[in-house]
Design a protein around this motif. Structure first.
Motif, PDB file in Angstrom:
ATOM      1  N   UNK A  70      -1.767  24.409 -29.203  1.00  0.00           N
ATOM      2  CA  UNK A  70      -1.352  25.522 -28.336  1.00  0.00           C
ATOM      3  C   UNK A  70      -1.823  25.262 -26.903  1.00  0.00           C
ATOM      4  N   UNK A  71      -3.091  24.863 -26.749  1.00  0.00           N
ATOM      5  CA  UNK A  71      -3.618  24.577 -25.418  1.00  0.00           C
ATOM      6  C   UNK A  71      -2.830  23.441 -24.755  1.00  0.00           C
ATOM      7  N   UNK A  72      -2.501  22.410 -25.551  1.00  0.00           N
ATOM      8  CA  UNK A  72      -1.755  21.267 -25.006  1.00  0.00           C
ATOM      9  C   UNK A  72      -0.364  21.698 -24.562  1.00  0.00           C
ATOM     10  N   UNK A  73       0.313  22.527 -25.364  1.00  0.00           N
ATOM     11  CA  UNK A  73       1.668  22.964 -25.018  1.00  0.00           C
ATOM     12  C   UNK A  73       1.659  23.728 -23.695  1.00  0.00           C
ATOM     13  N   UNK A  74       0.665  24.601 -23.498  1.00  0.00           N
ATOM     14  CA  UNK A  74       0.582  25.374 -22.258  1.00  0.00           C
ATOM     15  C   UNK A  74       0.323  24.455 -21.076  1.00  0.00           C
ATOM     16  N   UNK A  75      -0.631  23.527 -21.237  1.00  0.00           N
ATOM     17  CA  UNK A  75      -0.992  22.623 -20.138  1.00  0.00           C
ATOM     18  C   UNK A  75       0.132  21.648 -19.835  1.00  0.00           C
ATOM     19  N   UNK A  76       0.788  21.131 -20.866  1.00  0.00           N
ATOM     20  CA  UNK A  76       1.891  20.193 -20.660  1.00  0.00           C
ATOM     21  C   UNK A  76       3.071  20.874 -19.965  1.00  0.00           C
ATOM     22  N   UNK A  77       3.334  22.141 -20.318  1.00  0.00           N
ATOM     23  CA  UNK A  77       4.413  22.874 -19.652  1.00  0.00           C
ATOM     24  C   UNK A  77       4.107  23.039 -18.170  1.00  0.00           C
ATOM     25  N   UNK A  78       2.854  23.324 -17.856  1.00  0.00           N
ATOM     26  CA  UNK A  78       2.449  23.442 -16.456  1.00  0.00           C
ATOM     27  C   UNK A  78       2.555  22.105 -15.743  1.00  0.00           C
ATOM     28  N   UNK A  79       2.140  21.035 -16.424  1.00  0.00           N
ATOM     29  CA  UNK A  79       2.218  19.698 -15.826  1.00  0.00           C
ATOM     30  C   UNK A  79       3.663  19.302 -15.556  1.00  0.00           C
ATOM     31  N   UNK A  80       4.559  19.607 -16.483  1.00  0.00           N
ATOM     32  CA  UNK A  80       5.975  19.284 -16.297  1.00  0.00           C
ATOM     33  C   UNK A  80       6.567  20.064 -15.134  1.00  0.00           C
ATOM     34  N   UNK A  81       6.108  21.298 -14.961  1.00  0.00           N
ATOM     35  CA  UNK A  81       6.641  22.116 -13.877  1.00  0.00           C
ATOM     36  C   UNK A  81       6.149  21.636 -12.516  1.00  0.00           C
ATOM     37  N   UNK A  82       4.873  21.236 -12.466  1.00  0.00           N
ATOM     38  CA  UNK A  82       4.303  20.799 -11.194  1.00  0.00           C
ATOM     39  C   UNK A  82       4.637  19.343 -10.875  1.00  0.00           C
ATOM     40  N   UNK A  83       4.684  18.506 -11.909  1.00  0.00           N
ATOM     41  CA  UNK A  83       4.940  17.092 -11.676  1.00  0.00           C
ATOM     42  C   UNK A  83       3.775  16.380 -11.022  1.00  0.00           C
ATOM     43  N   UNK A  84       2.544  16.836 -11.269  1.00  0.00           N
ATOM     44  CA  UNK A  84       1.353  16.220 -10.690  1.00  0.00           C
ATOM     45  C   UNK A  84       0.606  15.446 -11.774  1.00  0.00           C
ATOM     46  N   UNK A  85       0.235  14.180 -11.503  1.00  0.00           N
ATOM     47  CA  UNK A  85      -0.411  13.355 -12.541  1.00  0.00           C
ATOM     48  C   UNK A  85      -1.701  13.960 -13.082  1.00  0.00           C
ATOM     49  N   UNK A  86      -2.486  14.623 -12.227  1.00  0.00           N
ATOM     50  CA  UNK A  86      -3.772  15.114 -12.730  1.00  0.00           C
ATOM     51  C   UNK A  86      -3.595  16.203 -13.784  1.00  0.00           C
ATOM     52  N   UNK A  87      -2.487  16.925 -13.744  1.00  0.00           N
ATOM     53  CA  UNK A  87      -2.263  17.944 -14.770  1.00  0.00           C
ATOM     54  C   UNK A  87      -1.865  17.314 -16.104  1.00  0.00           C
ATOM     55  N   UNK A  88      -1.179  16.177 -16.047  1.00  0.00           N
ATOM     56  CA  UNK A  88      -0.927  15.437 -17.280  1.00  0.00           C
ATOM     57  C   UNK A  88      -2.239  14.893 -17.826  1.00  0.00           C
ATOM     58  N   UNK A  89      -3.171  14.566 -16.928  1.00  0.00           N
ATOM     59  CA  UNK A  89      -4.492  14.140 -17.366  1.00  0.00           C
ATOM     60  C   UNK A  89      -5.221  15.249 -18.108  1.00  0.00           C
ATOM     61  N   UNK A  90      -5.092  16.483 -17.615  1.00  0.00           N
ATOM     62  CA  UNK A  90      -5.703  17.623 -18.307  1.00  0.00           C
ATOM     63  C   UNK A  90      -5.115  17.770 -19.712  1.00  0.00           C
ATOM     64  N   UNK A  91      -3.791  17.643 -19.813  1.00  0.00           N
ATOM     65  CA  UNK A  91      -3.135  17.778 -21.121  1.00  0.00           C
ATOM     66  C   UNK A  91      -3.577  16.670 -22.068  1.00  0.00           C
ATOM     67  N   UNK A  92      -3.683  15.433 -21.548  1.00  0.00           N
ATOM     68  CA  UNK A  92      -4.119  14.312 -22.380  1.00  0.00           C
ATOM     69  C   UNK A  92      -5.541  14.512 -22.868  1.00  0.00           C
ATOM     70  N   UNK A  93      -6.383  15.090 -22.020  1.00  0.00           N
ATOM     71  CA  UNK A  93      -7.767  15.357 -22.405  1.00  0.00           C
ATOM     72  C   UNK A  93      -7.840  16.234 -23.649  1.00  0.00           C
ATOM     73  N   UNK A  94      -6.945  17.194 -23.763  1.00  0.00           N
ATOM     74  CA  UNK A  94      -6.936  18.083 -24.923  1.00  0.00           C
ATOM     75  C   UNK A  94      -6.645  17.308 -26.207  1.00  0.00           C
ATOM     76  N   UNK A  95      -5.688  16.385 -26.149  1.00  0.00           N
ATOM     77  CA  UNK A  95      -5.365  15.587 -27.332  1.00  0.00           C
ATOM     78  C   UNK A  95      -6.503  14.640 -27.692  1.00  0.00           C
ATOM     79  N   UNK A  96      -7.120  14.034 -26.675  1.00  0.00           N
ATOM     80  CA  UNK A  96      -8.237  13.129 -26.934  1.00  0.00           C
ATOM     81  C   UNK A  96      -9.410  13.883 -27.557  1.00  0.00           C
ATOM     82  N   UNK A  97      -9.659  15.096 -27.054  1.00  0.00           N
ATOM     83  CA  UNK A  97     -10.745  15.896 -27.613  1.00  0.00           C
ATOM     84  C   UNK A  97     -10.458  16.260 -29.064  1.00  0.00           C
ATOM     85  N   UNK A  98      -9.213  16.640 -29.354  1.00  0.00           N
ATOM     86  CA  UNK A  98      -8.849  16.989 -30.729  1.00  0.00           C
ATOM     87  C   UNK A  98      -9.029  15.793 -31.660  1.00  0.00           C
ATOM     88  N   UNK A  99      -8.597  14.615 -31.213  1.00  0.00           N
ATOM     89  CA  UNK A  99      -8.765  13.419 -32.018  1.00  0.00           C
ATOM     90  C   UNK A  99     -10.231  13.072 -32.244  1.00  0.00           C
TER      91      UNK A  99
END
Length: 216
Positions: free
Chosen positions: A132-161
């Motif tokens: 859920x957290x990843x979906x929200x962050x990824x949607x924001x990253x897609x809307x903004x198109x800024x690499x650091x927001x994709x980094x935030x989304x990736x961090x969530x997946x890495x933490x889960x793993x």
């Protein structure tokens, strides 16, 4: 024509996040949210035990609703004197409703996760929460198109793993917090806070004073 309008809207959103202030605000809000939940036993008297989740959610929702006016006030002092003011189109009634529904929906989702995960402290619940957290962050990253927001989304997946692979090594008392995503939100808040501070420092270095003021 629609592509041009979409690109213009994205550039306006990127300008809004260019100074790092939204990252700073969001990071601080996440840390406050986690702090209220994790420190509730110390913050609230015995009669209020269990109320920390509700209080934390209220703070998160209010913080989300107040984000735009608070950030606008900060930008009037920090951003606009340096790079000028971009007049944004006034949101339509439908867009305002969408924003309100998103905020209320986010609160409902977080409340449901807060209710479900304590009775389901398993890696499956952890992935549900982080998904859920990843979906929200990824949607924001897609809307903004800024690499650091994709980094935030990736961090969530890495933490889960990471938490899944090391699940058995964590004390059982930590499983509830891991399933609820509190350590991950605290980490994300800290990363956004540091990233926002670094972005703001670079922004201030690049724009010490607005050129229009320098010429006048």
């Amino acid at each position: 024509m629609s592509d041009w309008l979409q690109q213009a809207r994205r550039r306006a959103l990127q300008y809004w996040a260019e100074d790092g202030l939204p990252d700073l605000y969001t990071g601080a809000l996440l840390l406050l949210f986690v702090g209220l939940q994790a420190g509730g036993e110390r913050l609230f008297p015995a009669a209020w035990r269990g109320a920390e989740q509700g209080v934390a959610l209220v703070v998160l929702v209010l913080g989300t609703l107040l984000a735009r006016p608070v950030l606008r006030a900060l930008k009037q002092r920090i951003t606009y004197p340096r790079t000028g003011y971009v007049a944004y189109r006034t949101p339509s009634l439908a867009e305002q409703r969408q924003g309100l529904f998103f905020t209320v929906g986010l609160a409902v989702v977080l409340l449901a996760l807060a209710v479900l995960t304590p009775d389901w402290p398993t890696p499956a619940a952890l992935w549900l929460t982080h998904g859920v957290f990843f979906a929200i962050t990824a949607a924001l990253a897609a809307r903004l198109g800024l690499p650091r927001y994709w980094g935030y989304a990736t961090l969530l997946l890495l933490a889960a793993g990471f938490y899944t692979l090391t699940w058995e090594t964590w004390p059982t008392a930590w499983h509830d917090a891991l399933a609820a995503g509190l350590p991950t939100l605290a980490l994300l808040g800290l990363v956004m806070l540091l990233s926002g501070a670094w972005t703001l420092a670079r922004y201030l270095q690049r724009h010490p004073v607005w050129s229009g003021e320098a010429e006048s």
